[in-house]
Design an enzyme around this catalytic site. Structure first.
Site, mmCIF file in Angstrom:
data_model
loop_
_atom_site.group_PDB
_atom_site.id
_atom_site.type_symbol
_atom_site.label_atom_id
_atom_site.label_comp_id
_atom_site.label_asym_id
_atom_site.label_seq_id
_atom_site.Cartn_x
_atom_site.Cartn_y
_atom_site.Cartn_z
ATOM 1 N N SER A 144 0.806 -1.071 -0.023
ATOM 2 C CA SER A 144 0.176 -0.101 -0.164
ATOM 3 C C SER A 144 0.967 1.183 -0.044
ATOM 4 O O SER A 144 2.028 1.195 0.667
ATOM 5 C CB SER A 144 -0.776 0.104 1.464
ATOM 6 N N TYR A 157 -2.499 -1.957 9.897
ATOM 7 C CA TYR A 157 -2.472 -2.461 8.461
ATOM 8 C C TYR A 157 -1.151 -1.892 7.836
ATOM 9 O O TYR A 157 -0.610 -2.826 7.122
ATOM 10 C CB TYR A 157 -3.660 -1.636 7.978
HETATM 11 N N1 LIG Z 1 -8.712 -0.193 -2.288
HETATM 12 C C1 LIG Z 1 -7.472 0.340 -1.918
HETATM 13 O O1 LIG Z 1 -7.429 1.660 -1.872
HETATM 14 C C2 LIG Z 1 -6.202 -0.318 -1.880
HETATM 15 C C3 LIG Z 1 -4.922 0.268 -1.568
HETATM 16 C C4 LIG Z 1 -3.801 -0.087 -1.303
HETATM 17 C C5 LIG Z 1 -3.649 -1.438 -1.086
HETATM 18 N N2 LIG Z 1 -4.875 -2.312 -1.303
HETATM 19 C C6 LIG Z 1 -4.742 -3.504 -1.034
HETATM 20 O O2 LIG Z 1 -5.140 -4.227 -2.204
HETATM 21 C C7 LIG Z 1 -5.568 -5.721 -1.802
HETATM 22 C C8 LIG Z 1 -7.213 -5.692 -2.376
HETATM 23 O O3 LIG Z 1 -7.896 -4.986 -1.822
HETATM 24 P P1 LIG Z 1 -9.339 -4.508 -2.577
HETATM 25 O O4 LIG Z 1 -9.412 -2.917 -2.758
HETATM 26 O O5 LIG Z 1 -9.667 -5.169 -3.849
HETATM 27 O O6 LIG Z 1 -10.369 -4.872 -1.503
HETATM 28 P P2 LIG Z 1 -11.787 -5.365 -1.795
HETATM 29 O O7 LIG Z 1 -12.429 -4.907 -2.996
HETATM 30 O O8 LIG Z 1 -12.572 -5.350 -0.428
HETATM 31 O O9 LIG Z 1 -11.608 -7.124 -2.044
HETATM 32 C C9 LIG Z 1 -11.045 -7.775 -0.967
HETATM 33 C C10 LIG Z 1 -10.837 -9.347 -1.685
HETATM 34 O O10 LIG Z 1 -9.949 -10.063 -0.895
HETATM 35 C C11 LIG Z 1 -10.791 -11.317 -0.535
HETATM 36 N N3 LIG Z 1 -10.729 -11.366 1.159
HETATM 37 C C12 LIG Z 1 -10.975 -10.605 2.287
HETATM 38 N N4 LIG Z 1 -10.487 -11.254 3.269
HETATM 39 C C13 LIG Z 1 -10.314 -12.538 3.097
HETATM 40 C C14 LIG Z 1 -9.714 -13.421 3.912
HETATM 41 N N5 LIG Z 1 -9.631 -13.514 5.246
HETATM 42 N N6 LIG Z 1 -9.061 -14.644 2.898
HETATM 43 C C15 LIG Z 1 -9.258 -14.495 1.634
HETATM 44 N N7 LIG Z 1 -9.680 -13.907 0.885
HETATM 45 C C16 LIG Z 1 -9.975 -12.510 1.586
HETATM 46 C C17 LIG Z 1 -12.304 -10.789 -0.763
HETATM 47 O O11 LIG Z 1 -12.934 -11.938 -0.915
HETATM 48 P P3 LIG Z 1 -14.494 -12.587 -0.846
HETATM 49 O O12 LIG Z 1 -15.130 -11.254 -1.757
HETATM 50 O O13 LIG Z 1 -14.837 -13.697 -1.294
HETATM 51 O O14 LIG Z 1 -14.693 -12.313 0.697
HETATM 52 C C18 LIG Z 1 -11.958 -9.937 -1.956
HETATM 53 O O15 LIG Z 1 -11.788 -10.833 -3.050
HETATM 54 C C19 LIG Z 1 -5.513 -5.758 -0.271
HETATM 55 O O16 LIG Z 1 -4.476 -6.370 0.125
HETATM 56 C C20 LIG Z 1 -5.372 -4.271 0.159
HETATM 57 O O17 LIG Z 1 -4.663 -3.952 1.304
HETATM 58 C C21 LIG Z 1 -6.017 -1.582 -1.307
#
Ligand SMILES: NC(=O)c1ccc[n+]([C@@H]2O[C@H](COP(=O)([O-])OP(=O)(O)OC[C@H]3O[C@@H](n4cnc5c(N)ncnc54)[C@H](OP(=O)(O)O)[C@@H]3O)[C@@H](O)[C@H]2O)c1
Length: 252
Positions: A144, A157
Site C-alpha cells: 500500500s 495495517y
Molecule cells: N482499495 C484500496 O484503496 C487499496 C489500496 C492499497 C492497497 N490495497 C490492497 O489491495 C488488496 C485488495 O484490496 P481491494 O481494494 O481489492 O479490496 P476488496 O474490494 O474489499 O476485495 C477484497 C478481496 O479480498 C478477499 N478477502 C478478504 N478477506 C479475506 C480472507 N480472510 N481470506 C481470503 N480472501 C479474503 C475478498 O474475498 P470475498 O469477496 O470472497 O470475501 C475479496 O476478493 C488488499 O491487500 C489491500 O490491502 C487496496
C-alpha cells in the site's frame, strides 16, 4: 508455448478481480480464490473463460493458516484435473481487508486479525506455495502507498504491509536461484469495496485524495491489474525485489 498459470488470492472483487482479468488478457490461465463471495468469483471465472483462457475459483481464507495444507491438496487436484500438471507459475498475494483504527482503539483481537490476514497468512501461504511453483515464475505481493506516507487509523495495517515489503526482498533473495522473482505493487487509494468502500462512499475523502494526487483523481481497479500482469510476463524478467508504487503520484 507452455501455458503459464497464476494464482490470485482474493480474486472475486476489486483489485484481485482486475488482476485476474488482466492476467488472462496476457494469455495466462488463472486460479482465483474467494473467501465469502463464491458467486462473484464464478462470474470472474466465466468472464475469463469467455475470453478464451482457462480459470478456476477455489475457496481460501488467508487468515486460517491451519487450512493451507488442505487448500494446497485441493489446488494440486485442480491443477491435475484442469491443466494436467502439478505446478503453477505465479502467485499474487492480494487478498486483504481495510479497517480504520486509531492507535488508542486497537485491541489485541483486531491486531491479530489484521496480522493473520496481512502478514502471517501471506508469509505461510507463500512458504507453502513455493514448492508447488515452477522455476522461473514469480510472486507479486500487494502492499500500500501507506507504507510511504501516513493515513490516520492505518497504523497496524500499514506496519504489516511494511513487513510484507521486507519479506518480498527475502523471497527474491532466497528463491532467485530458482529464477523466481518477487516484487511488491503498492497501490494508492483505489475505489473498491475496501474499508467499507471508504473512497467511493465519502466524497470529501475522495476529493481530498484526488487533490493530493499529481494526476488529479483517485485510483480505479483497472489502474492496478495491468501492472501486476506485466510483472508476470517475460517483459519484466529483470525486475526483482522491487516496490512499485501505483498511485498516480500521490503525496509526491
Ligand atoms: N482499495 C484500496 O484503496 C487499496 C489500496 C492499497 C492497497 N490495497 C490492497 O489491495 C488488496 C485488495 O484490496 P481491494 O481494494 O481489492 O479490496 P476488496 O474490494 O474489499 O476485495 C477484497 C478481496 O479480498 C478477499 N478477502 C478478504 N478477506 C479475506 C480472507 N480472510 N481470506 C481470503 N480472501 C479474503 C475478498 O474475498 P470475498 O469477496 O470472497 O470475501 C475479496 O476478493 C488488499 O491487500 C489491500 O490491502 C487496496
Amino acid at each position: 508455448m507452455t501455458i503459464k498459470i497464476a494464482l490470485v488470492t482474493g480474486g472475486s472483487r476489486g483489485l484481485g478481480k482486475d488482476m485476474a482479468l488482466s492476467l488472462a488478457k496476457k494469455g495466462i490461465d488463472v486460479i482465483l480464490t474467494y473467501n465469502t463471495n463464491k458467486v462473484e468469483a464464478e462470474k470472474v471465472v466465466s468472464q475469463i473463460e469467455r475470453s478464451g483462457r482457462k480459470a478456476v475459483a477455489l475457496k481460501l481464507d488467508v487468515s486460517d493458516i491451519k487450512s493451507f495444507d488442505k487448500f494446497i491438496s485441493e489446488l494440486l487436484i485442480s491443477l491435475q484435473t484442469n491443466w494436467n500438471t502439478n505446478k503453477f507459475d505465479f502467485l499474487v498475494n492480494n487478498a486483504g481487508i481495510g479497517v480504520t483504527l486509531p492507535i488508542p482503539q486497537v485491541t489485541e483481537e483486531a491486531f491479530d486479525n489484521l496480522m493473520n490476514i496481512h502478514f502471517k497468512g501471506v508469509y505461510f501461504f507463500t512458504q507453502k506455495s513455493l514448492p508447488n511453483m515452477n522455476d522461473n515464475g514469480g510472486v507479486v505481493f500487494i502492499s500500500s502507498g501507506t507504507t510511504r506516507f501516513c493515513v490516520q487509523g492505518y497504523s497496524v495495517y500499514s506496519s504489516l504491509k511494511g513487513a510484507v515489503e521486507v519479506f518480498t526482498k527475502y523471497v527474491a533473495k532466497e528463491f532467485g536461484q530458482r529464477g523466481i522473482r518477487a516484487n511488491v505493487v503498492a497501490p494508492g487509494a483505489i475505489e473498491t469495496d475496501f474499508n467499507n468502500a471508504a473512497i467511493r462512499n465519502n466524497p470529501q475523502m475522495k476529493s481530498f485524495v484526488a487533490s493530493q494526487t499529481a494526476l488529479g483523481r483517485v485510483g480505479k481497479a483497472d489502474d492496478i491489474g495491468s501492472v501486476v500482469a506485466f510483472l508476470c510476463t517475460e517483459e519484466a524478467k529483470w525486475i526483482n525485489g522491487q516496490r512499485i508504487e501505483v498511485s498516480g503520484g500521490v503525496t509526491l
